[in-house]
Design an enzyme around this catalytic site. Structure first.
Site, PDB file in Angstrom:
ATOM      1  CE  LYS A 116      -1.045   4.454   0.770  1.00  0.00           C
ATOM      2  NZ  LYS A 116      -1.099   4.077  -0.669  1.00  0.00           N
ATOM      3  CG  ASP A 134       1.391   8.834  -2.141  1.00  0.00           C
ATOM      4  OD1 ASP A 134       2.243   9.750  -2.004  1.00  0.00           O
ATOM      5  OD2 ASP A 134       0.377   8.978  -2.848  1.00  0.00           O
TER       6      ASP A 134
END
Length: 207
Positions: A116, A134
């Protein structure tokens, strides 16, 4: 359905941007690492002090971890993150870099950096096509039926990549983050004013 979602996101956030403050590429990478389990607002507050005290990668690599802890103490898991900050700078310097290279494998090898974080960084700094998942992107994706509640973040990322045009990945990622942060919130989402409620699984279940 995806076109309706993208059009609404464009209406809400025509020019979305990362809300983390930075002046150098490595500052953004470190800020993203610091942002886990805390708010961008808090990260911006401590990172301003951090990067003022240590204005270069070399300075950061030589920093005392306890001094970094004192600066970032108000954010979540600050002790572990203090080590990450110092060790990211140390590895970059030891590897001969004064910047973060455009190399996903290398970036993900840095302490505290996962997929991420790499996606957010590469999208913002190198304009690479990437969707970072997220907690906000995950929540919105599940509520709108773009992913399943059982999907892990990697599976959600791959599903979004199939549904969203590649040239919109970076922009849509930021829009989904902002939408989840300010509209489709975890607690008390603003469903009544949302133009997507007619296709939202969460809204239909709630009603």
């Amino acid at each position: 359905m995806i076109n309706k979602i993208l059009e609404y996101l464009d209406e809400l956030y025509p020019n979305p941007k990362c809300e983390l403050n930075y002046n150098k590429d490595y500052e953004l990478l470190i800020a993203i690492v610091l942002s886990a389990q805390t708010t961008d607002k808090r990260v911006n507050k401590v990172s301003e002090v951090l990067f003022s005290k240590y204005p270069s990668l070399l300075d950061l690599s030589n920093a005392n971890v306890s001094d970094i802890e004192d600066i970032i103490r108000e954010i979540g898991t600050f002790r572990r993150k203090s080590i990450y900050v110092r060790d990211i700078a140390l590895k970059l310097v030891n590897d001969g870099y004064d910047y973060v290279p455009n190399d996903r494998l290398y970036i993900e090898s840095l302490p505290g950096v996962g997929r991420k974080t790499a996606n957010v960084f590469l999208s913002n700094i190198y304009n690479e096509a990437a969707i970072a998942v997220d907690t906000h992107v995950s929540r919105v994706s599940v509520r709108l039926g773009l992913a399943s509640a059982l999907d892990d973040v990697f599976k959600i990322e791959k599903k979004l990549e199939k549904k969203i045009p590649r040239d919109k990945w970076g922009k849509t990622h930021h829009q989904l983050v902002l939408f989840g942060r300010y509209h489709c919130k975890a607690m008390k989402p603003e469903c009544d004013s949302c133009k997507l409620k007619d296709i939202c699984k969460y809204y239909k279940k709630k009603k």
